[in-house]
Write a protein that holds these residues in place. Structure first.
Motif, PDB file in Angstrom:
ATOM      1  N   LEU A 119       5.799 -42.682 -20.274  1.00  0.00           N
ATOM      2  CA  LEU A 119       4.976 -42.249 -21.346  1.00  0.00           C
ATOM      3  C   LEU A 119       5.635 -42.841 -22.592  1.00  0.00           C
ATOM      4  CD1 LEU A 119       2.825 -40.360 -22.359  1.00  0.00           C
ATOM      5  CD2 LEU A 119       4.254 -38.475 -22.220  1.00  0.00           C
ATOM      6  N   CYS A 120       6.814 -43.021 -22.580  1.00  0.00           N
ATOM      7  CA  CYS A 120       7.410 -43.323 -23.798  1.00  0.00           C
ATOM      8  C   CYS A 120       7.433 -45.005 -24.130  1.00  0.00           C
ATOM      9  CB  CYS A 120       8.677 -42.817 -24.216  1.00  0.00           C
ATOM     10  SG  CYS A 120       8.627 -41.036 -24.184  1.00  0.00           S
ATOM     11  N   THR A 121       6.905 -45.708 -23.094  1.00  0.00           N
ATOM     12  CA  THR A 121       7.161 -47.180 -22.977  1.00  0.00           C
ATOM     13  C   THR A 121       5.809 -47.579 -23.419  1.00  0.00           C
ATOM     14  OG1 THR A 121       8.610 -47.118 -21.165  1.00  0.00           O
ATOM     15  CG2 THR A 121       7.505 -49.328 -21.411  1.00  0.00           C
ATOM     16  N   SER A 122       6.308 -48.475 -24.914  1.00  0.00           N
ATOM     17  CA  SER A 122       4.946 -48.938 -25.250  1.00  0.00           C
ATOM     18  C   SER A 122       3.946 -49.704 -24.691  1.00  0.00           C
ATOM     19  CB  SER A 122       5.416 -49.657 -26.893  1.00  0.00           C
ATOM     20  OG  SER A 122       6.163 -50.685 -26.412  1.00  0.00           O
ATOM     21  N   SER A 123       4.449 -50.472 -23.726  1.00  0.00           N
ATOM     22  CA  SER A 123       3.739 -51.386 -22.974  1.00  0.00           C
ATOM     23  C   SER A 123       2.820 -50.654 -21.903  1.00  0.00           C
ATOM     24  CB  SER A 123       4.284 -52.432 -22.386  1.00  0.00           C
ATOM     25  OG  SER A 123       5.518 -51.845 -21.589  1.00  0.00           O
ATOM     26  N   SER A 124       3.109 -49.431 -21.528  1.00  0.00           N
ATOM     27  CA  SER A 124       2.377 -48.782 -20.553  1.00  0.00           C
ATOM     28  C   SER A 124       0.893 -48.269 -20.716  1.00  0.00           C
ATOM     29  CB  SER A 124       3.334 -47.538 -20.006  1.00  0.00           C
ATOM     30  OG  SER A 124       3.218 -46.393 -20.956  1.00  0.00           O
ATOM     31  N   CYS A 130      -2.500 -42.046 -24.383  1.00  0.00           N
ATOM     32  CA  CYS A 130      -2.337 -40.821 -24.411  1.00  0.00           C
ATOM     33  C   CYS A 130      -1.098 -40.318 -25.562  1.00  0.00           C
ATOM     34  CB  CYS A 130      -1.525 -40.234 -22.853  1.00  0.00           C
ATOM     35  SG  CYS A 130      -2.368 -40.766 -21.567  1.00  0.00           S
ATOM     36  N   GLY A 131      -1.251 -39.060 -26.003  1.00  0.00           N
ATOM     37  CA  GLY A 131      -0.272 -38.313 -26.917  1.00  0.00           C
ATOM     38  C   GLY A 131      -0.003 -37.144 -26.444  1.00  0.00           C
ATOM     39  N   TRP A 132       1.138 -36.759 -27.016  1.00  0.00           N
ATOM     40  CA  TRP A 132       1.828 -35.450 -26.630  1.00  0.00           C
ATOM     41  C   TRP A 132       2.591 -34.986 -27.693  1.00  0.00           C
ATOM     42  CZ3 TRP A 132       7.472 -35.374 -25.953  1.00  0.00           C
ATOM     43  CH2 TRP A 132       8.031 -36.626 -26.255  1.00  0.00           C
ATOM     44  N   ALA A 133       3.186 -33.812 -27.525  1.00  0.00           N
ATOM     45  CA  ALA A 133       3.759 -33.125 -28.789  1.00  0.00           C
ATOM     46  C   ALA A 133       4.776 -31.833 -27.970  1.00  0.00           C
ATOM     47  CB  ALA A 133       3.108 -32.561 -29.788  1.00  0.00           C
TER      48      ALA A 133
END
Length: 351
Positions: A119-124, A130-133
């Motif tokens: 989720l935190c890998t920019s190329s995925s 998706c976004g999250w908080a």
């Protein structure tokens, strides 16, 4: 609650080796609550305004948002609420079919960490769609609110406010949220009615076991769980009793080592043993502990603690020890010694 920027020094989970952006190290160690919002994927932002187009066309791609929490019951560490959003048509195929999100409790720590890394890998594909908080409610603030003199701010109210804050934060960032799914431990109907009053134009579904029914809630569950697990490890690694061991030859704590306080749940014998062995008889523990929980109250009020009695004031009002347990002094007012101590880290010399 601060929406602060994360400390950029890396803190890693025991299961992976990437810097989790929802861990704001300095804020966490200070005992304060905080929120973290991931960048909104560009495809979910509204297009540039076009005066000739209808107002509805200015909205971004319709999204679904899931809400779940981790750490409601422990006596140690924060309670973390998580939200996760993505385009409605992608929810099942991307989350369930491609990446196999599920209720975080049925996933192994390694699988949860791997999903967060993706989720935190920019190329995925997850990062681009998706976004999250997360909202991390610290043990100190939970206790201070629940022990507030005269107007208790209970855990359910704190949880509702954290949920509303996160959803509003996503909406304020321009995301077109059309559907919201929420996991709940209480009566779904009443909680759903409360949320509808805050967000009347959104379809809201509150259900028990929503983290296993709706993929967006499963993903929110993973975000909350991984954030809490890493936060608990960061707090443990920086606890004064570990930084200043009685035995100078004791090896330092490393990622992957078992934490002496276990999971932080009262049902965990390691947790209770750690609390008993690291308790100051008057002041208890630091910001990692929820003083309002029965486990910590019983230890402080039992044989291990010191009974504190306060003389009555001249106006016959009763002063309670909990009156001094506040998160901090009001701006411009002098702070009392115990009030500023409560919930702050204690060095070995305090024990």
């Amino acid at each position: 609650m601060a929406d602060s920027q994360p400390d950029l020094s890396p803190e890693v989970s025991a299961e992976d080796t990437f810097a989790l952006p929802s861990i704001h190290r300095e804020t966490l160690l200070s005992g304060a609550s905080y929120s973290h919002f991931s960048p909104v994927p560009p495809r979910l932002l509204p297009p540039p305004a076009d005066p000739s187009s209808p107002a509805d066309s200015a909205a971004g791609e319709p999204c679904v948002l899931g809400v779940d929490e981790a750490g409601r019951g422990p006596v140690l560490g924060p309670m973390v609420y998580g939200v996760f959003y993505l385009p409605i048509p992608l929810s099942d195929p991307l989350l369930r079919d491609t990446h196999h999100f599920d209720d975080s409790k049925v996933l192994t720590p390694g699988v949860r960490a791997s999903l967060m890394r993706t989720l935190c890998t920019s190329s995925s594909d997850l990062h681009s769609a998706c976004g999250w908080a997360t909202s991390s409610l610290s043990a100190r603030d939970i206790s201070s609110n629940m022990m507030r003199p005269g107007a208790m701010y209970n855990l359910n109210a704190q949880a509702l406010d954290a949920t509303v804050e996160l959803i509003r934060g996503v909406l304020d960032r321009g995301v077109n949220v059309r559907e919201i799914y929420v996991d709940t431990v209480g009566p779904p109907a009443s909680y759903q009615a409360k949320l509808l009053r805050f967000f009347p134009g959104v379809k809201i579904t509150v259900a028990k076991k929503a983290d296993s029914l709706y993929p967006c809630v499963s993903a929110a569950s993973v975000c909350a769980k991984v954030t809490r697990d890493v936060a608990l490890e960061v707090l443990y690694k920086h606890h004064p009793s570990l930084l200043q061991p009685e035995d100078p030859a004791a090896p330092p704590f490393k990622e992957g080592d078992a934490m002496a306080w276990g999971s932080g749940y009262p049902s965990d014998a390691r947790c209770v043993t750690w609390l008993r062995g690291n308790m100051h008889p008057v002041f208890g523990w630091g910001p990692e502990c929820r003083f309002s929980w029965g486990t910590s109250k019983d230890l402080l009020e039992g044989k291990s603690g010191v009974k504190v009695e306060w003389p009555a004031d001249e106006d016959a009002e009763t002063t309670r020890v909990t009156d001094f347990f506040v998160a901090g002094a009001v701006a411009g007012e002098a702070a009392d010694e115990m009030g500023t101590w409560f919930g702050s880290p204690a060095g070995l010399e305090a024990f």
